[in-house]
Write a protein that holds these residues in place. Structure first.
Motif, PDB file in Angstrom:
ATOM      1  N   GLU A  88      39.439  67.572  67.919  1.00 21.96           N
ATOM      2  CA  GLU A  88      38.710  68.081  69.067  1.00 21.96           C
ATOM      3  C   GLU A  88      39.713  68.760  69.983  1.00 21.96           C
ATOM      4  N   GLY A  89      39.644  70.080  70.012  1.00 20.83           N
ATOM      5  CA  GLY A  89      40.652  70.819  70.738  1.00 20.83           C
ATOM      6  C   GLY A  89      41.987  70.708  70.023  1.00 20.83           C
ATOM      7  N   SER A  90      43.009  70.290  70.748  1.00 22.79           N
ATOM      8  CA  SER A  90      44.324  70.112  70.141  1.00 22.79           C
ATOM      9  C   SER A  90      44.586  68.662  69.733  1.00 22.79           C
ATOM     10  N   THR A  91      43.601  67.798  69.942  1.00 21.97           N
ATOM     11  CA  THR A  91      43.771  66.371  69.665  1.00 21.97           C
ATOM     12  C   THR A  91      43.215  66.002  68.297  1.00 21.97           C
ATOM     13  N   VAL A  92      44.028  65.334  67.500  1.00 15.39           N
ATOM     14  CA  VAL A  92      43.604  64.844  66.195  1.00 15.39           C
ATOM     15  C   VAL A  92      43.434  63.327  66.282  1.00 15.39           C
ATOM     16  N   ALA A  93      42.220  62.870  66.017  1.00 18.59           N
ATOM     17  CA  ALA A  93      41.944  61.430  65.982  1.00 18.59           C
ATOM     18  C   ALA A  93      41.910  60.991  64.523  1.00 18.59           C
ATOM     19  N   ILE A  94      42.428  59.814  64.260  1.00 20.26           N
ATOM     20  CA  ILE A  94      42.554  59.323  62.889  1.00 20.26           C
ATOM     21  C   ILE A  94      41.847  57.976  62.769  1.00 20.26           C
ATOM     22  N   ARG A  95      41.008  57.856  61.761  1.00 20.83           N
ATOM     23  CA  ARG A  95      40.310  56.603  61.507  1.00 20.83           C
ATOM     24  C   ARG A  95      40.934  55.926  60.287  1.00 20.83           C
ATOM     25  N   MET A  96      41.501  54.749  60.498  1.00 22.98           N
ATOM     26  CA  MET A  96      42.186  54.018  59.439  1.00 22.98           C
ATOM     27  C   MET A  96      41.246  52.993  58.800  1.00 22.98           C
ATOM     28  N   PHE A  97      41.383  52.854  57.492  1.00 22.65           N
ATOM     29  CA  PHE A  97      40.607  51.870  56.745  1.00 22.65           C
ATOM     30  C   PHE A  97      41.472  50.625  56.583  1.00 22.65           C
ATOM     31  N   GLY A  98      41.137  49.586  57.341  1.00 23.84           N
ATOM     32  CA  GLY A  98      41.934  48.366  57.350  1.00 23.84           C
ATOM     33  C   GLY A  98      41.655  47.456  56.171  1.00 23.84           C
ATOM     34  N   GLN A  99      42.218  46.260  56.228  1.00 23.08           N
ATOM     35  CA  GLN A  99      42.170  45.326  55.107  1.00 23.08           C
ATOM     36  C   GLN A  99      40.756  45.070  54.595  1.00 23.08           C
ATOM     37  N   GLY A 100      39.781  44.980  55.498  1.00 20.75           N
ATOM     38  CA  GLY A 100      38.434  44.609  55.091  1.00 20.75           C
ATOM     39  C   GLY A 100      37.514  45.754  54.757  1.00 20.75           C
ATOM     40  N   ALA A 101      37.957  46.999  54.925  1.00 14.77           N
ATOM     41  CA  ALA A 101      37.120  48.143  54.575  1.00 14.77           C
ATOM     42  C   ALA A 101      36.846  48.133  53.067  1.00 14.77           C
ATOM     43  N   LEU A 102      35.701  48.649  52.678  1.00 16.40           N
ATOM     44  CA  LEU A 102      35.306  48.600  51.271  1.00 16.40           C
ATOM     45  C   LEU A 102      36.350  49.209  50.356  1.00 16.40           C
ATOM     46  N   VAL A 103      36.807  50.430  50.648  1.00 16.47           N
ATOM     47  CA  VAL A 103      37.760  51.084  49.754  1.00 16.47           C
ATOM     48  C   VAL A 103      39.128  50.407  49.809  1.00 16.47           C
ATOM     49  N   SER A 104      39.448  49.791  50.930  1.00 14.18           N
ATOM     50  CA  SER A 104      40.689  49.032  51.014  1.00 14.18           C
ATOM     51  C   SER A 104      40.643  47.820  50.093  1.00 14.18           C
ATOM     52  N   GLN A 105      39.498  47.142  50.080  1.00 10.77           N
ATOM     53  CA  GLN A 105      39.371  45.970  49.215  1.00 10.77           C
ATOM     54  C   GLN A 105      39.470  46.352  47.743  1.00 10.77           C
ATOM     55  N   LEU A 106      39.055  47.554  47.412  1.00 10.20           N
ATOM     56  CA  LEU A 106      39.241  48.015  46.035  1.00 10.20           C
ATOM     57  C   LEU A 106      40.728  48.090  45.699  1.00 10.20           C
ATOM     58  N   GLY A 107      41.514  48.702  46.593  1.00  7.75           N
ATOM     59  CA  GLY A 107      42.948  48.799  46.365  1.00  7.75           C
ATOM     60  C   GLY A 107      43.604  47.439  46.250  1.00  7.75           C
ATOM     61  N   ILE A 108      43.204  46.530  47.111  1.00  8.47           N
ATOM     62  CA  ILE A 108      43.775  45.179  47.091  1.00  8.47           C
ATOM     63  C   ILE A 108      43.432  44.468  45.781  1.00  8.47           C
ATOM     64  N   GLN A 109      42.177  44.621  45.326  1.00  8.05           N
ATOM     65  CA  GLN A 109      41.785  44.001  44.057  1.00  8.05           C
ATOM     66  C   GLN A 109      42.542  44.596  42.872  1.00  8.05           C
ATOM     67  N   LEU A 110      42.985  45.822  43.007  1.00  2.00           N
ATOM     68  CA  LEU A 110      43.770  46.450  41.943  1.00  2.00           C
ATOM     69  C   LEU A 110      45.217  45.961  41.927  1.00  2.00           C
ATOM     70  N   GLY A 111      45.596  45.202  42.947  1.00  2.00           N
ATOM     71  CA  GLY A 111      46.953  44.672  43.007  1.00  2.00           C
ATOM     72  C   GLY A 111      47.860  45.398  43.975  1.00  2.00           C
ATOM     73  N   LEU A 112      47.279  46.320  44.762  1.00  5.23           N
ATOM     74  CA  LEU A 112      48.048  47.069  45.751  1.00  5.23           C
ATOM     75  C   LEU A 112      47.974  46.389  47.111  1.00  5.23           C
ATOM     76  N   ARG A 113      48.739  46.906  48.079  1.00  7.07           N
ATOM     77  CA  ARG A 113      48.744  46.325  49.426  1.00  7.07           C
ATOM     78  C   ARG A 113      48.440  47.392  50.467  1.00  7.07           C
ATOM     79  N   ASN A 114      47.536  47.072  51.374  1.00  4.86           N
ATOM     80  CA  ASN A 114      47.208  47.986  52.456  1.00  4.86           C
ATOM     81  C   ASN A 114      48.288  47.883  53.528  1.00  4.86           C
ATOM     82  N   ALA A 115      48.914  49.011  53.830  1.00  5.81           N
ATOM     83  CA  ALA A 115      50.023  49.017  54.788  1.00  5.81           C
ATOM     84  C   ALA A 115      49.560  48.996  56.235  1.00  5.81           C
ATOM     85  N   TRP A 116      48.276  49.301  56.489  1.00 10.70           N
ATOM     86  CA  TRP A 116      47.807  49.395  57.871  1.00 10.70           C
ATOM     87  C   TRP A 116      47.477  48.002  58.411  1.00 10.70           C
ATOM     88  N   GLU A 117      48.135  47.629  59.494  1.00 14.38           N
ATOM     89  CA  GLU A 117      47.920  46.315  60.100  1.00 14.38           C
ATOM     90  C   GLU A 117      47.389  46.421  61.523  1.00 14.38           C
TER      91      GLU A 117
END
Length: 327
Positions: free
Chosen positions: A210-239
């Protein structure tokens, strides 16, 4: 990106957020599937309310894309969907027929359009709002799914699918979908383990400008796609802080410096063509200094993989994550 879903999540109120006259998929004259009972059906939805139907619903309207995807994947093409065009942009795992009618936006579905279709059932999510649900229930049974639960989003996804499948007489199809999903998850985990990538970090985000500002939405540990990564054996870096329903949190480019001390592959979505990570941050010194940008570990997901979907969208995510880490 979908503004209504984003604003709703960040406000912790998911208000916008994400077969026409068809029954079973068998040819005429064949025996029906065992799961497709012709008798009355009672389903207890996420509200604890018993939704009673005289028979499995054959004409259904879906007011959220995850539920619409589930219906299509079960072989129960919905008669109507909120924002059909948007669905086509963001969801490719289960495509809608041209016969599917648009019933307004997900933020403000049209009660008149829904009722005009004379559906047997409307499927929506808890965040849709009590007012619209109460209005619809004057005309048609409404099944309310949970939609998201950051404490167990994979379990929630399974539960929502089974609930919908029971309502439309497609429990056998639901079992097959979930078995295929489990097999894909197990195979993906093995590939990542065999590649020596187990325990590696990932981050997933989307964003808007919006204008010159970039907002970022992070998918944390409990987000659906994050849980997929975790179940695959990976680790979500966003805390960072996330909401308890969707597992999503808001930050800016400065906030991403929290990832700099980890070997992260950064995945993002921009199915609507608004690629703020490449365009909006191209000249941002903080962004270009981040290790995952400098090391070219920035990966845009293919367009049309819905981050709040059912088993088929989840399998698309599994394929992308496994490909990134195991080739």
């Amino acid at each position: 990106m979908i503004r209504s879903r984003t604003l709703a999540v960040l406000a912790a109120v998911v208000a916008a957020l994400p077969l026409a006259a068809c029954g079973t998929t068998e040819d005429a004259g064949t025996e029906p599937e065992a799961s497709a009972s012709a008798g009355p059906v009672t389903v207890t939805d996420s509200r604890g309310k018993q939704v009673e139907l005289k028979a499995p619903a054959s004409k259904v309207v879906a007011l959220e894309w995850g539920e619409a995807e589930m219906l299509v994947s079960l072989g129960a093409m919905p008669a109507g969907v909120a924002d059909v065009k948007g669905y086509g942009t963001w969801v490719t795992a289960a495509k809608l027929d041209e016969s599917v009618k648009d019933v307004g936006t997900r933020a403000e579905p049209s009660v008149d359009s829904i009722v005009a279709l004379q559906p047997d059932l409307v499927v929506t999510e808890t965040g849709r709002g009590e007012a619209i649900i109460a209005q619809l229930e004057k005309f048609v049974p409404v099944l309310v799914t949970k939609g998201s639960d950051a404490s167990d989003n994979l379990g929630r996804m399974r539960g929502d699918l089974k609930m919908i499948a029971t309502a439309v007489g497609k429990t056998t199809e639901a079992d097959k979908l979930l078995a295929d999903f489990d097999a894909a998850l197990d195979a993906g985990k093995k590939r990542i383990t065999d590649a020596g990538a187990a325990g590696k970090y990932f981050a997933i985000a989307d964003g808007w400008q919006e204008g010159s500002t970039v907002a970022i939405r992070m998918f944390g540990q409990g987000a659906l796609v994050s849980q997929l990564g975790i179940q695959l054996g990976l680790r979500n870096a966003w805390e960072g802080k996330v909401d308890p329903e969707w597992g999503l949190g808001q930050t800016d480019v400065e906030g991403l410096t929290a990832l700099k001390d980890k070997d992260v592959t950064f995945f993002y979505n921009a199915s609507d063509g608004d690629d703020v990570f490449v365009k909006g941050l191209a000249d941002n010194a903080i962004w270009t200094s981040l290790p995952f940008v400098k090391q070219k570990k920035l990966q845009k997901m293919p367009d049309g993989i819905w981050t709040f979907g059912g088993p088929l969208s989840c399998q698309q995510y599994i394929e992308q994550l496994v490909s990134a880490y195991a080739g």
